[in-house]
Design an enzyme around this catalytic site. Sequence first.
Site, PDB file in Angstrom:
ATOM      1  CE  LYS A  22      -1.642   1.738   3.575  1.00  0.00           C
ATOM      2  NZ  LYS A  22      -1.839   2.769   4.012  1.00  0.00           N
ATOM      3  CG  ASN A  23       2.697   3.158   3.421  1.00  0.00           C
ATOM      4  OD1 ASN A  23       1.438   3.177   3.300  1.00  0.00           O
ATOM      5  ND2 ASN A  23       2.920   2.784   5.057  1.00  0.00           N
ATOM      6  CB  CYS A 116      -4.776   6.296  10.631  1.00  0.00           C
ATOM      7  SG  CYS A 116      -5.241   4.770  10.188  1.00  0.00           S
ATOM      8  NE  ARG A 121      -0.203  10.671   9.781  1.00  0.00           N
ATOM      9  CZ  ARG A 121      -0.668   9.387   9.205  1.00  0.00           C
ATOM     10  NH1 ARG A 121      -1.954   8.759   9.443  1.00  0.00           N
ATOM     11  NH2 ARG A 121       0.154   8.756   8.421  1.00  0.00           N
ATOM     12  CB  ILE A 123       1.407  19.024   5.535  1.00  0.00           C
ATOM     13  CG1 ILE A 123       0.563  20.494   5.664  1.00  0.00           C
ATOM     14  CG2 ILE A 123       0.366  17.987   5.569  1.00  0.00           C
ATOM     15  CD1 ILE A 123      -0.336  20.230   4.166  1.00  0.00           C
ATOM     16  CG  ASP A 308       3.022   1.836   9.817  1.00  0.00           C
ATOM     17  OD1 ASP A 308       2.836   2.551  10.142  1.00  0.00           O
ATOM     18  OD2 ASP A 308       3.685   1.796   8.011  1.00  0.00           O
ATOM     19  CB  ILE A 330       6.700   7.247  13.991  1.00  0.00           C
ATOM     20  CG1 ILE A 330       7.900   6.088  14.044  1.00  0.00           C
ATOM     21  CG2 ILE A 330       7.053   7.954  12.931  1.00  0.00           C
ATOM     22  CD1 ILE A 330       9.605   6.667  14.203  1.00  0.00           C
ATOM     23  NE  ARG A 400      -7.522   4.354   5.020  1.00  0.00           N
ATOM     24  CZ  ARG A 400      -6.309   4.513   5.821  1.00  0.00           C
ATOM     25  NH1 ARG A 400      -6.192   4.713   6.947  1.00  0.00           N
ATOM     26  NH2 ARG A 400      -5.255   5.034   5.193  1.00  0.00           N
TER      27      ARG A 400
HETATM   28  N1  EPU Z   1       5.447  14.869  10.619  1.00  0.00           N
HETATM   29  C1  EPU Z   1       5.852  16.974  10.786  1.00  0.00           C
HETATM   30  N2  EPU Z   1       5.415  17.138  10.096  1.00  0.00           N
HETATM   31  C2  EPU Z   1       5.435  17.129   8.969  1.00  0.00           C
HETATM   32  C3  EPU Z   1       4.792  15.601   8.279  1.00  0.00           C
HETATM   33  C4  EPU Z   1       5.735  14.861   9.494  1.00  0.00           C
HETATM   34  O1  EPU Z   1       5.638  16.551  11.886  1.00  0.00           O
HETATM   35  O2  EPU Z   1       5.286  17.831   7.554  1.00  0.00           O
HETATM   36  C5  EPU Z   1       5.427  13.808  11.762  1.00  0.00           C
HETATM   37  C6  EPU Z   1       4.594  13.306  11.900  1.00  0.00           C
HETATM   38  O3  EPU Z   1       3.946  13.604  12.505  1.00  0.00           O
HETATM   39  C7  EPU Z   1       5.299  11.866  12.438  1.00  0.00           C
HETATM   40  C8  EPU Z   1       6.229  12.196  12.306  1.00  0.00           C
HETATM   41  O4  EPU Z   1       6.558  12.322  11.488  1.00  0.00           O
HETATM   42  O5  EPU Z   1       5.051  11.724  14.007  1.00  0.00           O
HETATM   43  C9  EPU Z   1       6.902  10.633  11.066  1.00  0.00           C
HETATM   44  O6  EPU Z   1       5.768  11.144  10.018  1.00  0.00           O
HETATM   45  P1  EPU Z   1       5.906  10.659   8.579  1.00  0.00           P
HETATM   46  O7  EPU Z   1       6.116  12.075   7.400  1.00  0.00           O
HETATM   47  O8  EPU Z   1       6.842  10.028   8.219  1.00  0.00           O
HETATM   48  O9  EPU Z   1       4.363   9.793   7.757  1.00  0.00           O
HETATM   49  P2  EPU Z   1       3.523   9.716   6.868  1.00  0.00           P
HETATM   50  O10 EPU Z   1       3.938  10.098   5.835  1.00  0.00           O
HETATM   51  O11 EPU Z   1       2.525  10.402   7.022  1.00  0.00           O
HETATM   52  C10 EPU Z   1       3.844   6.854   6.385  1.00  0.00           C
HETATM   53  C11 EPU Z   1       3.146   5.796   6.451  1.00  0.00           C
HETATM   54  C12 EPU Z   1       2.484   5.684   7.154  1.00  0.00           C
HETATM   55  C13 EPU Z   1       3.894   5.720   8.507  1.00  0.00           C
HETATM   56  C14 EPU Z   1       4.482   6.513   8.572  1.00  0.00           C
HETATM   57  C15 EPU Z   1       5.909   5.768   9.232  1.00  0.00           C
HETATM   58  C16 EPU Z   1       2.301   6.104   3.711  1.00  0.00           C
HETATM   59  C17 EPU Z   1       1.070   6.275   2.832  1.00  0.00           C
HETATM   60  N3  EPU Z   1       2.211   5.853   5.519  1.00  0.00           N
HETATM   61  O12 EPU Z   1       3.148   8.017   6.821  1.00  0.00           O
HETATM   62  O13 EPU Z   1       1.763   4.341   7.681  1.00  0.00           O
HETATM   63  O14 EPU Z   1       3.639   5.144   9.793  1.00  0.00           O
HETATM   64  O15 EPU Z   1       5.360   7.445   7.280  1.00  0.00           O
HETATM   65  O16 EPU Z   1       6.987   5.032   8.988  1.00  0.00           O
HETATM   66  O17 EPU Z   1       3.205   6.169   3.442  1.00  0.00           O
HETATM   67  C18 EPU Z   1      -0.267   2.946   7.763  1.00  0.00           C
HETATM   68  O18 EPU Z   1       0.126   2.306   6.359  1.00  0.00           O
HETATM   69  O19 EPU Z   1      -0.917   2.365   8.302  1.00  0.00           O
HETATM   70  C19 EPU Z   1       0.969   3.747   8.398  1.00  0.00           C
HETATM   71  C20 EPU Z   1       0.307   5.191   8.963  1.00  0.00           C
END
Ligand code: EPU
Length: 419
Positions: A22-23, A116, A121, A123, A308, A330, A400
């Site tokens: 998925k990811n 989720c 979270r 950006i 995850d 995380i 999902r």
């Molecule tokens: N973060 C910030 N600011 C940002 C971006 C991230 O503070 O602009 C913080 C987040 O709030 C979090 C940390 O950085 O505390 C890590 O977030 P990251 O951006 O690495 O995660 P993500 O890209 O939102 C992906 C996966 C998640 C997985 C995480 C960590 C996808 C679609 N999602 O999320 O997968 O947990 O990386 O490995 O790739 C899942 O599959 O169940 C899932 C949640």
Amino acid sequence: MQKFVITGGNRLGGEIELQGCKNSALPIMAAAVLVQGKCILESCPNLTDVYSAARIINSLGCKCSVAGKIAEIDASAVSGSAIPEKLMGEMRSSIMFVGAILGRTGQCTFSIPGGCELGPRPIDMHLAAFSKLGAEISENGGEITCRLPKGRGHGSKISLSFPSVGATENIILCSVLAEGETVVNNAAREPEICDMCRFLRACGAKIKGDGESRIVIEGVEKLHGCEYCIMPDRIAGATYLAMTAAAGGAMILKNACIAEMEPFISVLEQTGCYICTADNRIYLRRGGRLKAIRDRIRTMPHPGFPTDAQAVLMAALAAADGTSVFEENIFDCRYRHTDALIKMGADIQVMGKAAVIRGVKGLHGADVEATDLRGGAAMAVAALGAEGTTSIGCINHIDRGYEKFEDNITSLGGRISRV
Ligand code: EPU
């Protein structure tokens, strides 16, 4: 609303084939928007998030269809640059389309993504990176617009304060068609990022260093279509292994990505399960009772233990001999599944980032509700090892991320039905 009804207590046995990831499917689908041509993605998992991604692509005037395990995306013509609010709200990965649309059209309008609930979270890292690549950013009533005044971004040096997976992917997506060289320092090293980069390279992109903490992207004028096979899903793999660890028995996971699953496998082995890997297959056997894990299990960016897989391993350890301790580093709020596990008889104490799991003799069935994708899967892991029947509500969360969830569990001999 559908539910899973699971009757536990019997050992599992059999083999299943691991689904596509998925990811990496989601950012790869976003990446296909950068391509002036047709892309064919094999091993694309059939998931509600994948259908949401297809709807975003179609809303841009491109063509995307998903049939069986094949997704076909034709972004030869892109007529829109706005992501509808409803589609943004369906999943967190909708944010990946921002980098791709911006890179392709020079502009993107969108709202805050859903997904989720794992705590805040933000950006901010994504937006700061777009700005460094030349975007002007404005906000109007919750609607954000990023615009590249010259229609094309320019290369830049970007150092992330944390190796965010999504921000790393978005920088790559936004810079492959930019002018000049972009360098990402403290980049995330997750295998799914490498998968997206392999896809982009197959389309003609120039990217080096993915899988390391310094990635260099040299912008090109145009990308061409390709055929690409998406990597297997290491977290779905971890989930099915955790099920057999919880219920006992033996299984073979086929089409597994062994190297990418190593951070999980090396911890799972410490529970006393016998695990053997060869030729993209993982064999797991659990004979006696599970043992608690002595060292603290700290979730970390790859190649650390994956956040995850925290919930599914915790579900198995809930009925292990001894005490295990998790530290979630995380996400702020990734223990929402613990209430359901406690309802099933687990002894779990959450204290900030830490969760202490004192293994009990056995779990029992209960009526619970999935709180999020991996949390919901963890409830199924616990249910398969528990005595009696568990009903899991809100399974839209599980749908999902897990393809043929109940079929896979059934072929392992688990008793599950969707009602
Ligand atoms: N973060 C910030 N600011 C940002 C971006 C991230 O503070 O602009 C913080 C987040 O709030 C979090 C940390 O950085 O505390 C890590 O977030 P990251 O951006 O690495 O995660 P993500 O890209 O939102 C992906 C996966 C998640 C997985 C995480 C960590 C996808 C679609 N999602 O999320 O997968 O947990 O990386 O490995 O790739 C899942 O599959 O169940 C899932 C949640």
